[in-house]
Design a protein around this motif. Structure first.
Motif, PDB file in Angstrom:
ATOM      1  N   TRP A  36       0.825  -1.205   0.000  1.00 37.43           N
ATOM      2  CA  TRP A  36       0.000   0.000   0.000  1.00 37.43           C
ATOM      3  C   TRP A  36       0.860   1.256   0.000  1.00 37.43           C
ATOM      4  O   TRP A  36       1.752   1.427   0.831  1.00 37.43           O
ATOM      5  CB  TRP A  36      -0.917  -0.008   1.215  1.00 37.43           C
ATOM      6  N   SER A  37       0.608   2.131  -0.968  1.00 35.52           N
ATOM      7  CA  SER A  37       1.341   3.389  -1.071  1.00 35.52           C
ATOM      8  C   SER A  37       0.454   4.408  -1.762  1.00 35.52           C
ATOM      9  O   SER A  37       0.185   4.290  -2.968  1.00 35.52           O
ATOM     10  CB  SER A  37       2.645   3.209  -1.855  1.00 35.52           C
ATOM     11  N   ARG A  38      -0.008   5.394  -1.018  1.00 35.29           N
ATOM     12  CA  ARG A  38      -0.829   6.444  -1.619  1.00 35.29           C
ATOM     13  C   ARG A  38      -0.030   7.229  -2.656  1.00 35.29           C
ATOM     14  O   ARG A  38      -0.568   7.645  -3.686  1.00 35.29           O
ATOM     15  CB  ARG A  38      -1.353   7.373  -0.528  1.00 35.29           C
ATOM     16  N   ARG A  39       1.245   7.420  -2.391  1.00 32.91           N
ATOM     17  CA  ARG A  39       2.067   8.188  -3.323  1.00 32.91           C
ATOM     18  C   ARG A  39       2.182   7.467  -4.667  1.00 32.91           C
ATOM     19  O   ARG A  39       2.019   8.082  -5.728  1.00 32.91           O
ATOM     20  CB  ARG A  39       3.464   8.403  -2.731  1.00 32.91           C
ATOM     21  N   GLN A  40       2.433   6.162  -4.636  1.00 31.04           N
ATOM     22  CA  GLN A  40       2.617   5.427  -5.882  1.00 31.04           C
ATOM     23  C   GLN A  40       1.327   5.335  -6.687  1.00 31.04           C
ATOM     24  O   GLN A  40       1.344   5.474  -7.915  1.00 31.04           O
ATOM     25  CB  GLN A  40       3.161   4.031  -5.580  1.00 31.04           C
ATOM     26  N   LEU A  41       0.201   5.108  -6.022  1.00 29.41           N
ATOM     27  CA  LEU A  41      -1.042   5.016  -6.797  1.00 29.41           C
ATOM     28  C   LEU A  41      -1.440   6.382  -7.356  1.00 29.41           C
ATOM     29  O   LEU A  41      -2.031   6.478  -8.437  1.00 29.41           O
ATOM     30  CB  LEU A  41      -2.162   4.382  -5.974  1.00 29.41           C
ATOM     31  N   THR A  42      -1.094   7.454  -6.638  1.00 26.86           N
ATOM     32  CA  THR A  42      -1.352   8.795  -7.165  1.00 26.86           C
ATOM     33  C   THR A  42      -0.497   9.061  -8.397  1.00 26.86           C
ATOM     34  O   THR A  42      -0.972   9.617  -9.397  1.00 26.86           O
ATOM     35  CB  THR A  42      -1.075   9.860  -6.091  1.00 26.86           C
ATOM     36  N   GLU A  43       0.765   8.646  -8.351  1.00 21.77           N
ATOM     37  CA  GLU A  43       1.649   8.831  -9.504  1.00 21.77           C
ATOM     38  C   GLU A  43       1.123   8.078 -10.723  1.00 21.77           C
ATOM     39  O   GLU A  43       1.183   8.581 -11.850  1.00 21.77           O
ATOM     40  CB  GLU A  43       3.058   8.363  -9.149  1.00 21.77           C
ATOM     41  N   LEU A  44       0.598   6.870 -10.505  1.00 20.66           N
ATOM     42  CA  LEU A  44       0.049   6.107 -11.621  1.00 20.66           C
ATOM     43  C   LEU A  44      -1.172   6.806 -12.209  1.00 20.66           C
ATOM     44  O   LEU A  44      -1.310   6.922 -13.434  1.00 20.66           O
ATOM     45  CB  LEU A  44      -0.326   4.698 -11.160  1.00 20.66           C
ATOM     46  N   ALA A  45      -2.069   7.280 -11.346  1.00 22.52           N
ATOM     47  CA  ALA A  45      -3.270   7.960 -11.827  1.00 22.52           C
ATOM     48  C   ALA A  45      -2.907   9.233 -12.596  1.00 22.52           C
ATOM     49  O   ALA A  45      -3.522   9.546 -13.624  1.00 22.52           O
ATOM     50  CB  ALA A  45      -4.188   8.285 -10.655  1.00 22.52           C
ATOM     51  N   ARG A  46      -1.915   9.966 -12.110  1.00 23.66           N
ATOM     52  CA  ARG A  46      -1.484  11.179 -12.818  1.00 23.66           C
ATOM     53  C   ARG A  46      -0.899  10.834 -14.181  1.00 23.66           C
ATOM     54  O   ARG A  46      -1.144  11.525 -15.172  1.00 23.66           O
ATOM     55  CB  ARG A  46      -0.440  11.930 -11.986  1.00 23.66           C
ATOM     56  N   ALA A  47      -0.116   9.759 -14.238  1.00 27.15           N
ATOM     57  CA  ALA A  47       0.502   9.379 -15.507  1.00 27.15           C
ATOM     58  C   ALA A  47      -0.549   8.967 -16.533  1.00 27.15           C
ATOM     59  O   ALA A  47      -0.347   9.144 -17.738  1.00 27.15           O
ATOM     60  CB  ALA A  47       1.498   8.241 -15.278  1.00 27.15           C
ATOM     61  N   ARG A  48      -1.664   8.428 -16.076  1.00 26.84           N
ATOM     62  CA  ARG A  48      -2.709   7.969 -16.994  1.00 26.84           C
ATOM     63  C   ARG A  48      -3.721   9.054 -17.337  1.00 26.84           C
ATOM     64  O   ARG A  48      -4.496   8.893 -18.279  1.00 26.84           O
ATOM     65  CB  ARG A  48      -3.440   6.779 -16.383  1.00 26.84           C
ATOM     66  N   ALA A  49      -3.768  10.103 -16.562  1.00 27.29           N
ATOM     67  CA  ALA A  49      -4.750  11.159 -16.807  1.00 27.29           C
ATOM     68  C   ALA A  49      -4.554  11.738 -18.216  1.00 27.29           C
ATOM     69  O   ALA A  49      -3.422  11.831 -18.708  1.00 27.29           O
ATOM     70  CB  ALA A  49      -4.597  12.249 -15.754  1.00 27.29           C
ATOM     71  N   PRO A  50      -5.657  12.096 -18.913  1.00 23.39           N
ATOM     72  CA  PRO A  50      -7.050  12.128 -18.433  1.00 23.39           C
ATOM     73  C   PRO A  50      -7.791  10.798 -18.573  1.00 23.39           C
ATOM     74  O   PRO A  50      -8.995  10.744 -18.365  1.00 23.39           O
ATOM     75  CB  PRO A  50      -7.680  13.191 -19.331  1.00 23.39           C
ATOM     76  N   ARG A  51      -7.088   9.721 -18.925  1.00 23.25           N
ATOM     77  CA  ARG A  51      -7.756   8.421 -19.006  1.00 23.25           C
ATOM     78  C   ARG A  51      -8.112   7.935 -17.607  1.00 23.25           C
ATOM     79  O   ARG A  51      -7.402   8.230 -16.643  1.00 23.25           O
ATOM     80  CB  ARG A  51      -6.841   7.403 -19.681  1.00 23.25           C
ATOM     81  N   PRO A  52      -9.196   7.189 -17.466  1.00 26.17           N
ATOM     82  CA  PRO A  52      -9.563   6.674 -16.141  1.00 26.17           C
ATOM     83  C   PRO A  52      -8.604   5.584 -15.686  1.00 26.17           C
ATOM     84  O   PRO A  52      -7.950   4.923 -16.501  1.00 26.17           O
ATOM     85  CB  PRO A  52     -10.975   6.120 -16.359  1.00 26.17           C
ATOM     86  N   THR A  53      -8.521   5.381 -14.387  1.00 24.13           N
ATOM     87  CA  THR A  53      -7.669   4.349 -13.800  1.00 24.13           C
ATOM     88  C   THR A  53      -8.501   3.502 -12.851  1.00 24.13           C
ATOM     89  O   THR A  53      -9.142   4.036 -11.941  1.00 24.13           O
ATOM     90  CB  THR A  53      -6.494   4.976 -13.029  1.00 24.13           C
ATOM     91  N   LEU A  54      -8.512   2.204 -13.078  1.00 24.79           N
ATOM     92  CA  LEU A  54      -9.206   1.263 -12.201  1.00 24.79           C
ATOM     93  C   LEU A  54      -8.161   0.525 -11.381  1.00 24.79           C
ATOM     94  O   LEU A  54      -7.245  -0.091 -11.927  1.00 24.79           O
ATOM     95  CB  LEU A  54     -10.028   0.262 -13.017  1.00 24.79           C
ATOM     96  N   LEU A  55      -8.297   0.591 -10.062  1.00 18.95           N
ATOM     97  CA  LEU A  55      -7.336  -0.039  -9.170  1.00 18.95           C
ATOM     98  C   LEU A  55      -8.042  -1.033  -8.261  1.00 18.95           C
ATOM     99  O   LEU A  55      -9.209  -0.856  -7.914  1.00 18.95           O
ATOM    100  CB  LEU A  55      -6.619   1.012  -8.308  1.00 18.95           C
ATOM    101  N   THR A  56      -7.332  -2.074  -7.871  1.00 13.91           N
ATOM    102  CA  THR A  56      -7.825  -3.017  -6.872  1.00 13.91           C
ATOM    103  C   THR A  56      -7.000  -2.849  -5.609  1.00 13.91           C
ATOM    104  O   THR A  56      -5.798  -2.585  -5.665  1.00 13.91           O
ATOM    105  CB  THR A  56      -7.719  -4.467  -7.370  1.00 13.91           C
ATOM    106  N   VAL A  57      -7.666  -2.993  -4.471  1.00 15.17           N
ATOM    107  CA  VAL A  57      -7.013  -2.769  -3.173  1.00 15.17           C
ATOM    108  C   VAL A  57      -7.314  -3.945  -2.267  1.00 15.17           C
ATOM    109  O   VAL A  57      -8.442  -4.451  -2.253  1.00 15.17           O
ATOM    110  CB  VAL A  57      -7.507  -1.465  -2.532  1.00 15.17           C
TER     111      VAL A  57
END
Length: 320
Positions: A299-320
């Motif tokens: 679990w890393s909020r920083r890493q999942l935020t970086e992934l979402a930013r890299a994919r923007a404006p495309r949506p990102t679906l994550l599992t937790v």
């Protein structure tokens, strides 16, 4: 339909180990790659696919392995998954031998537990008589202009990278993704959520009760290249037997949906609300996250935020 075999190894499979595994069928079989080389296919001499092998992934969260497979590893493991076609009897034995060879060299375990073998598997079936599903997508068993059909026979079916890839292909081609399982199979929450909206569907194939929707219980039939409701004489949907009466000993479940909206400023860090809900309900933060299952990243909020930013404006679906 396909059957899955998974090798869980302590070390990543290197090229030599992978080649040793791929030689489970002898030197006459061919190799091919698909999905931008992320999937290797072990093929018959005429090119017909027998086993599809996904690139190994490091699962750093042992609890994910236990949740999905019932196996308890001692620490992080490398997850290498092979899907064998059931159209050729030797294909499953090839997948078993491939996984067994990886585990023999690198240490670890094979799932299912009874799948471990390292035997050479000669191809004796008349391959020319076996129809080939012309899908072009390793996870898809049947492809029609209206639907992509995936058949799975696992106790717990996750939103694997195979299925996540099939979902993307289905959306891009304006098709329905329809997952077919036996009645004993269970879907993980991420996969149930992904299949909840039409035209996608979870199809349960019960030898005694027929076909029905695993979420709504509506009886189904195959018509026009897609699974749809089997209507009665009045044009109304019919419920399958398992959904018409309460099940003795059924367990109630709480489904909680949380929606948050954020301004996309430079200091935004995603996952705070999710972590707060986890701590409130379980007493701890989430253990892992990922773009599919197994959710093998710690679990890393920083890493999942970086992934979402890299994919923007495309949506990102994550599992937790």
């Amino acid at each position: 339909m396909t059957r899955d075999v998974i090798a869980l190894t302590a070390a990543p499979p290197d090229r030599a180990t992978l080649l040793a595994g791929l030689f489970a069928g002898g030197p006459d079989l061919r190799l091919d790659t698909t999905a931008q080389s992320a999937v290797t296919q072990l093929c018959a001499p005429d090119g017909r696919p027998l086993v599809a092998i996904e690139a190994s992934a490091l699962v750093r969260v042992p609890a994910e392995v236990r949740r999905l497979l019932g196996v308890v590893p001692e620490g992080p493991v490398w997850w290498t998954e092979a899907r064998a076609s059931t159209a050729v009897p030797e294909a499953y034995a090839l997948a078993r031998s491939f996984a067994g060879r990886l585990v023999t060299v690198l240490g670890g375990t094979v799932w299912p537990p009874d799948a471990l073998t390292t035997a050479v598997v000669p191809l004796r079936t008349d391959i020319a008589a076996v129809p080939v599903p012309d899908t072009g997508i390793p996870a898809v068993d049947v492809l029609t202009p209206r639907a992509m059909v995936v058949m799975q026979d696992r106790p717990v079916v996750p939103l694997s990278t195979w299925l996540a890839d099939a979902l993307r292909h289905a959306a891009d081609s304006d098709r329905a993704l329809q997952l077919v399982t036996p009645p004993a199979s269970r879907l993980t929450l991420p996969l149930r959520t992904a299949l909840r909206g039409l035209p996608h569907r979870w199809v349960v194939r019960d030898e005694r009760r027929g076909l029905y929707d695993g979420l709504s219980g509506v009886r189904l039939r195959w018509r026009g290249g897609i699974f749809g409701p089997d209507l009665d004489a009045r044009g109304a949907a019919q419920l399958a037997e398992p959904f018409r009466a309460p099940v003795a000993g059924a367990v109630r479940q709480l489904v909680l949906q949380v929606r948050t909206r954020h301004h996309p400023d430079a200091g935004l860090l995603l996952g705070g609300a999710l972590e707060a809900v986890f701590r409130r309900l379980t007493g701890a933060a989430p253990q892992g996250w990922g773009t599919a299952e197994p959710a093998g990243n710690p679990w890393s909020r920083r890493q999942l935020t970086e992934l979402a930013r890299a994919r923007a404006p495309r949506p990102t679906l994550l599992t937790v």
